[in-house]
Design an enzyme around this catalytic site. Structure first.
Site, PDB file in Angstrom:
ATOM      1  N   SER A 113       0.851  -1.185   0.000  1.00  0.00           N
ATOM      2  CA  SER A 113       0.000   0.000   0.000  1.00  0.00           C
ATOM      3  C   SER A 113       0.890   1.238   0.000  1.00  0.00           C
ATOM      4  CB  SER A 113      -0.884  -0.018   1.243  1.00  0.00           C
ATOM      5  OG  SER A 113      -1.663   1.125   1.261  1.00  0.00           O
ATOM      6  N   GLY A 114       0.619   2.143  -0.897  1.00  0.00           N
ATOM      7  CA  GLY A 114       1.394   3.377  -0.977  1.00  0.00           C
ATOM      8  C   GLY A 114       2.633   3.260  -1.839  1.00  0.00           C
ATOM      9  N   THR A 118      -1.635   2.550  -7.854  1.00  0.00           N
ATOM     10  CA  THR A 118      -2.731   3.279  -8.485  1.00  0.00           C
ATOM     11  C   THR A 118      -2.199   4.320  -9.460  1.00  0.00           C
ATOM     12  OG1 THR A 118      -4.032   2.906  -6.513  1.00  0.00           O
ATOM     13  CG2 THR A 118      -4.816   4.600  -8.003  1.00  0.00           C
ATOM     14  N   ASN A 163      -0.785   5.619   3.097  1.00  0.00           N
ATOM     15  CA  ASN A 163      -0.992   6.294   1.817  1.00  0.00           C
ATOM     16  C   ASN A 163      -2.145   7.268   1.972  1.00  0.00           C
ATOM     17  OD1 ASN A 163      -1.516   7.017  -0.801  1.00  0.00           O
ATOM     18  ND2 ASN A 163      -1.678   4.930  -1.602  1.00  0.00           N
ATOM     19  N   SER A 166      -5.188   5.936  -0.470  1.00  0.00           N
ATOM     20  CA  SER A 166      -5.079   4.482  -0.554  1.00  0.00           C
ATOM     21  C   SER A 166      -6.361   3.886  -1.124  1.00  0.00           C
ATOM     22  CB  SER A 166      -4.820   3.936   0.843  1.00  0.00           C
ATOM     23  OG  SER A 166      -4.721   2.538   0.771  1.00  0.00           O
ATOM     24  N   SER A 167      -6.187   3.000  -2.081  1.00  0.00           N
ATOM     25  CA  SER A 167      -7.367   2.353  -2.654  1.00  0.00           C
ATOM     26  C   SER A 167      -7.884   1.358  -1.631  1.00  0.00           C
ATOM     27  CB  SER A 167      -6.997   1.612  -3.941  1.00  0.00           C
ATOM     28  OG  SER A 167      -6.101   2.380  -4.698  1.00  0.00           O
ATOM     29  N   GLY A 393      -2.689  -3.065  -2.030  1.00  0.00           N
ATOM     30  CA  GLY A 393      -1.391  -3.699  -1.796  1.00  0.00           C
ATOM     31  C   GLY A 393      -1.340  -4.460  -0.488  1.00  0.00           C
ATOM     32  N   GLU A 395      -0.742  -5.415   3.065  1.00  0.00           N
ATOM     33  CA  GLU A 395      -0.834  -4.484   4.183  1.00  0.00           C
ATOM     34  C   GLU A 395      -0.495  -5.154   5.501  1.00  0.00           C
ATOM     35  OE1 GLU A 395      -4.114  -1.102   2.977  1.00  0.00           O
ATOM     36  OE2 GLU A 395      -4.766  -2.884   4.036  1.00  0.00           O
TER      37      GLU A 395
END
Ligand SMILES: Nc1ncnc2c1ncn2[C@@H]1O[C@H](COP(=O)(O)OP(=O)(O)O)[C@@H](O)[C@H]1O
Ligand SMILES: [Mg+2]
Length: 1084
Positions: A113-114, A118, A163, A166-167, A393, A395
Site C-alpha cells: 500500500s502506498g 494506483t 498512503n 489508498s485504494s 497492496g 498491508e
C-alpha cells in the site's frame, strides 16, 4: 529523413546509465548491489529499473517531469530496450503487442500500500490513451475511461497511515480495443470494498474521501437540501484527528468528482441521489440509542434523538416509524414462523453500523456498475483487451483484521500468478525446449495460498463453516478451530497451536493468529472475523430500505422485497471474494502479463528518503533477486526459429534473401556468420535462446542498419531502374525526333535542290529553245527571203522573158475584158432564167457575183415595174374605169367597213336591172334623160316599223332616184346630187346606209333616206364619184355604228348591234321607240 536523424541521436538503455538500467546486467549480483543500484538510481530520480521486461518502480512521492507529452512521443513505437527504463516503455510494448500481434494483455501492478500502484495504473492508462487512435468518438471513450478514476477514487479511496490516497477496493479494468487499436470501451470489476472504514477508522486515518469532499465542496444550498452541516466534527463517523490531508483540497476535489461524473455520463438526478445516500450514511452515524428497561428484564433500546432519524427518513423517503422499529426489533423467520425479538443497545448500534456499511458498499457497487454501463463498448465484435489490475497492496497494520486478511490473500494470489508466469513458466520452458538449465531456488507461495483457500481445511473454508454452524459462534470458537486444523502448517502460527514451532513465542496474543505471508508475517486479530464474513444485515433493515420512496435506495436493496424473501443464506464475504479472485486469476492467465512491481522507499510518504531496510524487505518478498537470477541464468530472449530467421535473415549472405532448408539451420548459419560468441545463445527445440539482452539489442541494431542499407539498395536499384528507363525513353524519343527532323531537313533540302535544278533547267531549256527559235526564225526568214528573192527573180526573169510579148497596160485591159466577160455571161444567164410576166410573180434568179449585187437588185425592180406597165398596158378604158372605181372604193372603205373585203372580188356592174333593155322599165327609162350609172333594187327602211320596202335605186351623173319596184316606173323621190350632203353607215358587214339631204331643199321635205343594199360599197363609191364629178366637192362619208337620221321632223337614232349569227345571216332592223332604230347585225 526526419525519422532517420531521430534514430541517429537516440538514447539507449546503456547510454548515460546511472547504475544499471536492467538488473540483469548488474555485476556482481548480490542483494547489496541490487539495493545499491536502486538507491543510486532513485537518488538520481531514476525511479524505474528493469529486470528483463519487468518494471520496478519506486515511489518518488513527488511529481517528476517525466510524464510530459514529449516523453510520450519519445517512447512511442520504440523498442523496449532502446530507451532508459520507463513505465511508458512497458505500456508501449503492451499496447503494440496487443495491436500488432493480437495478444490480449494484462498489466499486473503489485506492491505494498502506498508503493504507487494506483498512480502506475493511471500512467499506463493515460499513456495508452495518448498513443491509441484519435478522433471525436475515440476521444470521448478515452475521456470516459480516464474520468472513471476520480469518481471511483472519491468513493473507494481513503487516507491511511501508509498512503494519503489508498485504494480501499480492488480494481481490475479491462480496456477494450478494436482491431486497429482504437479504444472501444471498458469494463471495471471491483473487489471487496473495505466497508468497515465507513463506521470506524484506525487512528490517523480517514473515512472515504467523498464524505469530506461533500462537506467541504458542496454549496450551502446543496448542504441544506441534504440536511447536512459543513462541520466535520458534527459527524460521529468522521474521525477527527486527521480530517484534513496536507496538500489535498477536498472542496476542489469535489468539483472534479462532480465534473467527472458528468463526463462519465451520470444524470444530474443520479448524482443528486448518490449524494443523498452519502449524506444519509453520515447521518446514520449520528443516530444514538438509549437503553429502556423492560418488564422481562431484557434490555431494549430506543432512539435517543429522533430528529436525526426524521431527517434521514425525509432524505430517503422512508416511513420514520418503519425505520425506528427496524432499529429496535429483529424478526427471525424460521420454518414459517416469524419471531420478533427486541434489540438491546449494543445490537441496535450493530444494526445501525451494518446498515451504514451495507448502504455504502452497495452504493459503491452500484457506482461501478453505472460507470460500466457508460463505458461499455458499443459493439459486439471481437475485441482486444488490455486489463489493468490495481489491487490494494499488501498491508501490515498494527491491528490487522478480516479486511487485511482478505487483501493479503489477494496479494498472495497475485504473487502466485507472478511466480507461475515468470519464474516457473520460464524454467519450464527451458526444460521443454531442452535447454540446459541450472535450477534456481525460489520461494513458491502456493503453500500459503493453499493454507488460506483450501476448500476443506483452508482458513476461509473454516471461517465459513463457523459462520454456518448452528449454536453459539464467536470469533474465539473460530480461532479454536484454526488452532486444531492448521496447527501443523508451517506458515500458520497461534498461541494455541499444539505442535507449533513458535509455541514459545509469547509475543503472540491470545486472540490472534499469524500467517507467514510471502511478504512477511502478519498478525491477525480474530475479532470481527465471523461478523464480517457473515456480513449480516437484519432483514427488518433491508426491508425498511426497500420500502423507501427513493428509487436508488430501493434498487440497492432488492433483498428487502418481501415477495422475494430468500431464506437461504447469502454467500459469505470470504467465499464471494475467493470466487471473484479465482475468476480474476483465470482471466489473467489467458493474457500476456506485464509486470510493474512497485516499491515504497520509506514509511513517511516523503520524497528523497530511501530506507534500505524497507526496500530490502520488499525486494525480498517480491522475489526480485530470484527474478534477476532466473533471467540471468536463463536467456533474456527467446524466439521461434522461423520468426528469428525471418527477422534477422538480412544480416547474413547465406540466409538473405531466402533460406532454403530448416529454420534452425538457418539461424545457426546466421549466428555463426555474425560471430556472436557461442555462450550468448542456445538452441532449443523450437526456439533460439539469447542469453543477453545486449546481444539481442546489437542484433536489432545491426538489423536496423542493414534495413537502412537494404532500403538504400532498393532505392538505388529503383532509382537506377527509373533513371535507366527514363534514359532509354529519352534516347528513343531523341532518335525518333532526330529521324523525323533529318527526314524533314532532307526533304527540305531536296525540295530546294530540286526547285533550283528545275529553275536552272528551265533557264537552260528556255535558253536552248530560244536559241532554236531564233535559228528557226532565221531559217524561215531565209526561206522567205529566198522565196521573195526567187519570186522577184523569177518575176524579173519572166518579165524579162515576156516583155517582148506584152504591151503596156495590157493588165488593165485584160481585167476589163474579164469583167465584161463576166457581166456578159451574167446577163446571158439572167435572160435564160427570167421569171413570168405576171406582176404578182416575185421570183428572181440568184445573184452570181457579189460585186453585181446593186445591179441585180436594180434589175429586179426595173423588171417588176416593167411587168406592171405591160400588165396595165393591156387594160381597156372600161376596165380602167372599173379599176378606178375599185380604187376609190378601196380608199373609202378599206379598213373601215367590215363588208368591204367581200366586195373586192365582185366587179361593179352598175346597171343590174338593165333599165334600158328591160321592157319592164321602159317607162322609167324614159323618165331619165341622163345615162344611168347605177340601178338596182334596194330596201327602203320604213321609219315607222323599221321594215324594208323594195325600191328601185337609180343613179345618174347629177341625181339619184327611188322608184316603186312593183310598178316599175312610179318615181317616189328624186334627189339632185348637189343636195346630198352626207352618207352614214355602220362599220359592220351590213348593208344599211343613210343618205342625208341638204335642209331646205325639196328633197329634204321627205327627210333622209335609210336604205339597205347588198351592193352598198358600189352604191356609195358611185355616189361619191358622181358627186365629186358634179360638184367638185366630196360627199361626206360617215362610218359609225350609231348615227342620226332625219325623218321629216324627227331625228331618229340608228344603232347597230352585233348578234349571234344563229339569229340569221341577214341583218334586221327593228324600231325600238320613236327615236331609236336598232339594226342587228350577225357577227362575222
Ligand atoms: N510515479 C509517481 N510520481 C509521483 N508521485 C507518486 C508516484 N507514484 C506514487 N506517488 C505518490 O504516492 C502516493 C501513493 O501512491 P498510490 O499509487 O496511491 O499507492 P498504492 O495504490 O500503491 O497504494 C500517491 O498519492 C502519490 O502522491
Ligand atoms: Mg492504490
Amino acid at each position: 529523413m526526419g525519422d532517420m536523424s531521430k534514430m541517429e541521436v537516440k538514447t539507449s538503455l546503456l547510454d548515460n546509465m546511472i547504475g544499471v538500467g536492467d538488473m540483469v546486467l548488474l555485476e556482481p549480483l548480490t542483494e547489496k548491489s541490487f539495493i545499491e543500484n536502486l538507491r543510486k538510481r532513485f537518488n538520481h530520480n531514476e525511479i524505474y529499473t528493469y529486470i528483463g521486461s519487468v518494471v520496478i518502480s519506486i515511489n518518488p512521492y513527488r511529481s517528476l517531469p517525466i510524464y510530459t507529452p514529449d516523453k510520450v512521443e519519445e517512447y512511442r513505437n520504440r523498442n523496449f530496450y532502446e530507451l532508459s527504463p520507463h513505465i511508458y516503455a512497458l505500456a508501449d510494448e503492451a499496447y503494440r503487442s496487443l495491436r500488432d500481434q493480437d495478444k490480449d494483455q494484462c498489466i499486473l501492478i503489485t506492491g505494498e500500500s502506498g508503493a504507487g500502484k494506483t498512480e502506475a495504473s493511471k500512467l499506463v492508462m493515460s499513456y495508452v490513451a495518448a498513443v491509441c487512435g484519435k478522433g471525436a468518438e475515440v476521444n470521448q471513450v478515452k475521456e470516459q475511461l480516464l474520468q472513471s478514476n476520480p469518481v471511483l477514487e472519491a468513493f473507494g479511496n481513503a487516507k491511511t497511515v501508509r498512503n494519503d490516497n489508498s485504494s480501499r477496493f480492488g480494481k481490475y479494468m479491462d480496456i477494450e480495443f478494436d482491431f486497429k487499436g482504437d479504444p472501444l470501451g471498458g469494463v471495471i470489476s471491483n473487489y471487496l470494498l473495505e466497508k468497515s472504514r465507513v463506521v470506524k477508522q484506525p487512528r490517523g486515518e480517514r473515512n472515504f474521501h467523498i464524505f469530506y469532499q461533500l462537506l467541504s465542496g458542496a454549496s450551502e444550498d446543496m448542504l441544506k437540501k441534504l440536511k447536512l452541516e459543513r462541520d466535520f466534527s458534527k459527524y460521529n463517523y468522521l474521525s477527527l484527528d486527521s480530517a484534513t490531508v496536507t496538500g489535498v483540497d477536498d472542496a476542489s476535489c469535489f468539483r472534479t468528482v462532480k465534473n467527472a461524473m458528468q463526463i462519465v455520463g451520470f444524470m444530474d438526478d443520479e448524482t443528486q441521489s448518490v449524494l443523498e445516500l452519502v449524506g444519509a450514511v453520515l447521518k446514520l452515524g449520528n443516530i444514538e440509542f438509549k437503553p429502556e428497561s423492560r418488564v422481562n428484564e431484557v434490555d431494549e433500546s430506543r432512539v435517543k434523538d429522533k430528529n436525526e432519524l426524521k431527517e434521514i427518513c425525509e432524505l430517503l423517503g422512508i416511513d420514520q416509524s418503519v425505520l425506528e422499529r427496524a432499529f429496535s426489533f429483529r424478526t427471525v423467520e424460521a420454518k414459517q414462523e416469524k419471531v420478533s425479538t427486541t434489540l438491546n443497545v449494543a445490537q441496535a448500534y450493530y444494526a445501525r453500523d451494518a446498515l451504514a456499511k451495507n448502504l455504502y458498499s452497495r452504493l459503491f457497487t452500484w457506482l461501478v456498475n453505472r460507470i460500466n454501463e457508460s463505458i461499455k463498448a458499443q459493439t459486439k465484435k471481437r475485441k482486444k483487451v488490455m486489463g489493468v489490475l490495481d489491487i490494494y497492496g499488501f498491508e501490515i497494520f498494527e491491528e490487522n483484521s478480516f479486511e487485511q486478511f482478505i487483501i493479503n490473500y489477494c496479494n498472495e494470489k497475485l504473487q502466485q500468478i507472478f511466480i507461475e508466469l515468470t519464474l516457473k513458466e520460464e524454467q519450464e520452458e527451458y526444460i521443454r525446449e531442452g535447454i540446459e538449465w541450472t535450477h534456481i531456488e525460489y520461494f513458491n507461495n502456493s503453500v500459503i495460498c493453499d493454507l488460506i483457500e483450501n476448500n476443506t481445511n483452508g482458513i476461509m473454508a473454516m471461517l465459513d463453516e463457523e459462520c454456518l454452524r448452528p449454536g453459539t459462534v464467536t470469533d474465539s470458537t473460530f480461532l479454536e478451530k484454526l488452532n486444531q486444523i492448521c496447527a501443523d502448517h508451517q506458515h500458520f502460527e497461534s498461541r494455541m497451536s499444539k505442535s507449533s514451532k513458535f509455541l514459545n513465542d509469547h509475543s503472540l496474543p491470545h486472540n490472534c493468529f499469524r500467517i507467514q505471508h510471502y511478504a512477511g508475517k502478519v498478525l491477525y486479530h480474530v475479532d470481527g472475523f465471523v461478523d464480517k464474513n457473515n456480513d449480516l444485515l437484519y432483514r427488518d433493515l433491508s426491508q425498511a430500505m426497500w420500502k423507501a420512496n427513493h428509487s436508488l435506495i430501493k434498487s440497492l436493496f432488492p433483498d428487502g422485497n418481501p415477495a422475494k424473501i430468500n431464506l437461504k443464506r447469502p454467500p459469505t464475504a470470504g467465499s464471494q471474494f475467493k470466487a471473484s479472485v479465482a475468476t480474476l486469476m483465470k482471466n489473467l492467465q489467458t493474457k500476456n502479463p506485464n509486470y510493474i512491481r512497485c516499491i515504497k522507499p520509506n514509511d513517511q510518504k516523503a520524497s528523497h528518503i530511501f530506507t534500505d531496510s524497507l526496500v530490502c524487505h520488499q525486494v525480498r518478498y517480491l522475489g526480485l533477486m530470484e527474478n534477476v537470477r532466473v533471467r540471468r541464468a536463463g536467456y533474456a530472449f527467446r524466439q521461434p526459429y522461423e520468426a528469428c530467421l525471418e527477422r534477422y535473415k538480412m544480416l547474413c549472405k547465406q540466409t538473405w534473401p531466402h533460406w532454403r532448408g530448416q529454420a534452425r539451420d538457418g539461424v545457426e548459419v546466421l549466428l555463426k556468420d555474425l560471430q556472436i560468441p557461442a555462450e550468448e545463445y542456445s538452441y532449443g527445440r523450437s526456439k533460439i535462446f539469447i542469453r543477453n539482452p545486449r546481444t539481442l539489442f546489437s542484433l536489432e541494431e545491426q538489423r536496423k542498419r542493414r534495413l537502412h542499407g537494404l532500403a538504400t539498395l532498393i532505392q538505388k536499384i529503383f532509382r537506377g531502374w527509373k533513371a535507366r528507363t527514363h534514359f532509354l525513353l529519352m534516347k528513343s524519343s531523341q532518335v525518333t525526333v532526330a529521324a523525323w527532323y533529318r527526314r524533314y531537313a532532307q526533304q527540305k533540302k531536296y525540295k530546294k535542290t530540286k526547285s533550283s535544278a528545275v529553275i536552272v533547267q528551265s533557264f537552260i531549256r528556255g535558253w536552248k529553245a530560244r536559241k532554236i527559235l531564233r535559228e528557226l526564225k532565221y531559217q524561215k526568214r531565209c526561206k522567205e527571203a529566198v522565196t521573195t528573192i526567187g519570186a522577184y527573180w523569177h518575176g524579173t526573169q519572166v518579165r524579162r522573158e515576156y516583155r517582148k510579148f506584152f504591151r503596156a497596160h495590157a493588165g488593165k485591159r485584160i481585167y476589163e475584158f474579164t469583167i465584161q466577160r463576166i457581166i456578159q455571161k451574167y446577163f446571158l444567164e439572167l435572160k435564160n432564167k427570167m421569171p413570168s410576166m405576171s406582176p404578182c410573180d416575185k421570183t428572181w434568179p440568184a445573184r452570181p457575183y457579189l460585186f453585181l449585187d446593186s445591179t441585180h437588185k436594180e434589175l429586179r425592180r426595173i423588171f417588176h415595174l416593167w411587168t406592171c406597165k405591160k400588165y396595165r398596158g393591156q387594160f381597156t378604158d372600161q376596165k380602167k374605169a372599173i379599176y378606178k372605181e375599185k380604187l376609190e372604193a378601196s380608199e373609202i372603205f378599206k379598213d373601215k367597213k367590215a363588208l368591204y373585203p367581200s366586195s373586192v372580188g365582185q366587179p361593179f356592174q352598175g346597171d343590174y336591172l338593165e333599165i334600158n333593155k328591160n321592157p319592164r322599165y321602159q317607162k322609167l327609162n324614159s323618165l331619165v334623160e341622163e345615162k344611168i350609172i347605177f340601178a338596182d333594187i334596194v330596201n327602203k327602211i320604213n321609219r315607222a316599223n323599221g321594215k324594208g320596202a323594195q325600191r328601185i335605186f337609180l343613179l345618174t351623173k347629177n341625181k339619184f332616184m327611188l322608184a316603186d319596184q312593183k310598178s316599175g316606173h312610179q318615181v317616189k323621190s328624186i334627189v339632185p346630187l348637189a343636195e346630198l350632203t352626207s352618207v352614214s353607215m355602220s362599220a359592220q358587214s351590213d348593208g344599211f346606209f343613210a343618205l342625208r339631204v341638204k335642209e331646205g331643199t325639196t328633197a329634204a321635205a321627205k327627210g333622209d333616206f335609210l336604205l339597205n343594199s347588198e351592193r352598198i360599197i358600189e352604191i356609195i363609191t358611185k355616189l361619191h364619184r358622181a358627186g365629186l364629178d358634179l360638184t367638185k366637192e366630196k360627199i361626206q362619208i360617215e362610218i359609225t355604228d350609231e348615227f342620226l337620221v332625219q325623218f321629216k321632223q324627227d331625228k331618229v337614232c340608228v344603232k347597230f348591234i352585233q348578234s349571234n349569227p344563229k339569229n340569221g345571216t341577214m341583218a334586221s332592223c327593228k324600231r325600238k321607240n320613236n327615236r331609236l332604230l336598232e339594226v342587228t347585225v350577225p357577227s362575222p
